[in-house]
Scaffold this motif. Structure first.
Motif, PDB file in Angstrom:
ATOM      1  N   ALA A  84     -19.101   3.953  10.930  1.00 31.11           N
ATOM      2  CA  ALA A  84     -17.966   3.551  11.776  1.00 31.11           C
ATOM      3  C   ALA A  84     -16.999   4.693  12.034  1.00 31.11           C
ATOM      4  N   THR A  88     -17.080   4.397  16.313  1.00 36.03           N
ATOM      5  CA  THR A  88     -16.204   3.422  16.953  1.00 36.03           C
ATOM      6  C   THR A  88     -14.865   4.071  17.261  1.00 36.03           C
ATOM      7  N   ARG A  90     -12.214   1.949  17.684  1.00 34.85           N
ATOM      8  CA  ARG A  90     -11.264   0.900  17.293  1.00 34.85           C
ATOM      9  C   ARG A  90     -10.715   1.184  15.890  1.00 34.85           C
ATOM     10  N   GLU A  92      -8.963  -0.750  14.007  1.00 30.99           N
ATOM     11  CA  GLU A  92      -9.155  -1.882  13.099  1.00 30.99           C
ATOM     12  C   GLU A  92     -10.506  -1.809  12.395  1.00 30.99           C
ATOM     13  N   LEU A  93     -11.525  -1.440  13.154  1.00 33.08           N
ATOM     14  CA  LEU A  93     -12.870  -1.390  12.591  1.00 33.08           C
ATOM     15  C   LEU A  93     -13.012  -0.222  11.624  1.00 33.08           C
ATOM     16  N   ASP A 151     -19.699  -1.375  18.176  1.00 29.42           N
ATOM     17  CA  ASP A 151     -18.814  -2.435  17.675  1.00 29.42           C
ATOM     18  C   ASP A 151     -19.525  -3.785  17.667  1.00 29.42           C
ATOM     19  N   LEU A 155     -20.445  -5.745  14.201  1.00 29.82           N
ATOM     20  CA  LEU A 155     -19.859  -7.065  13.942  1.00 29.82           C
ATOM     21  C   LEU A 155     -20.911  -8.159  13.861  1.00 29.82           C
ATOM     22  N   MET A 199     -14.242 -10.332  10.792  1.00 32.97           N
ATOM     23  CA  MET A 199     -15.184  -9.758  11.756  1.00 32.97           C
ATOM     24  C   MET A 199     -15.578 -10.776  12.828  1.00 32.97           C
ATOM     25  N   TRP A 202     -12.703 -10.971  15.296  1.00 31.66           N
ATOM     26  CA  TRP A 202     -12.717  -9.812  16.207  1.00 31.66           C
ATOM     27  C   TRP A 202     -13.822  -9.930  17.247  1.00 31.66           C
TER      28      TRP A 202
END
Length: 210
Positions: A84, A88, A90, A92-93, A151, A155, A199, A202
């Motif tokens: 990640a 990614t 993001r 948050e991720l 993502d 997820l 997750m 999201w």
């Protein structure tokens, strides 16, 4: 009087039919509930390879196998989470993945300590062809994706990985002989269920219903 006797008999038959119907409905509901519980973490109905290998074990044999396999399972999760950082955009991720890495490494250290102190054993690679194949598929899929594609895949796959861990932890809650391992397993299951919930939220918020 004859009419009243027939009416009473009819009511009795009707009550009996209603009771039978209620019992059959309850049996059907329980059957569905049991099936749902058994396969709650695997919609396809196929048991997770690691979880399945623990089913028949008890006592010290169960604890040693659980610790070995959960350590291996966590190491696989860390490998997935490390992707990640570069794949990614993001925040948050990335933050969740970093938290997973730190938490699971701490848990690996704790489980490794228990293996040594309780059973004078060290963590080792556990041969499980089905689990290895599944992990290689996850890593291959995730490694080839970036940004939104990553993502979505992350997820989808990380919750599945967590599901397997939760199933193993639920076994340990019931079957472990050391109280601290029972407590550890209960917390592990609770923490990973919370991460799965996050997750899922999201995934629905970012990409809509599955």
């Amino acid at each position: 009087m004859a009419v009243r006797r027939w009416s009473a008999a009819g009511k009795s038959r009707n009550n009996m039919h209603m009771k039978i119907k209620s019992i059959l409905t309850l049996v059907a509901a329980l059957t569905i509930a049991i099936a749902s519980t058994a396969f709650a973490h695997n919609p396809g109905g196929k048991p997770d390879p690691m979880n399945a290998s623990l089913e028949k074990l008890r006592g010290a044999e169960f604890e040693q196998s659980f610790l070995q396999q959960m350590i291996q399972h966590h190491r696989s999760g860390i490998e997935m989470a490390k992707l990640a950082s570069a794949q990614t955009t993001r925040t948050e991720l990335r933050d969740l993945a970093s938290k997973m890495i730190a938490t699971q490494q701490q848990e690996i250290d704790k489980m490794s300590g228990w293996l040594k102190s309780w059973y004078n054993a060290s963590a080792k690679e556990v041969a499980n062809e089905a689990a290895d194949k599944e992990m290689k598929t996850h890593m291959s899929t995730l490694s080839g994706k970036k940004d939104t594609d990553f993502d979505k895949a992350f997820l989808e796959m990380m919750p599945k990985h967590h599901h397997a861990g939760v199933e193993m932890a639920e076994q340990a809650e019931k079957k472990a002989t050391h109280a601290e391992l029972k407590e550890f397993a209960a917390k592990l299951a609770k923490d990973q269920e919370q991460e799965m919930k996050q997750m899922k939220e999201w995934a629905q918020s970012w990409f809509g219903p599955a």
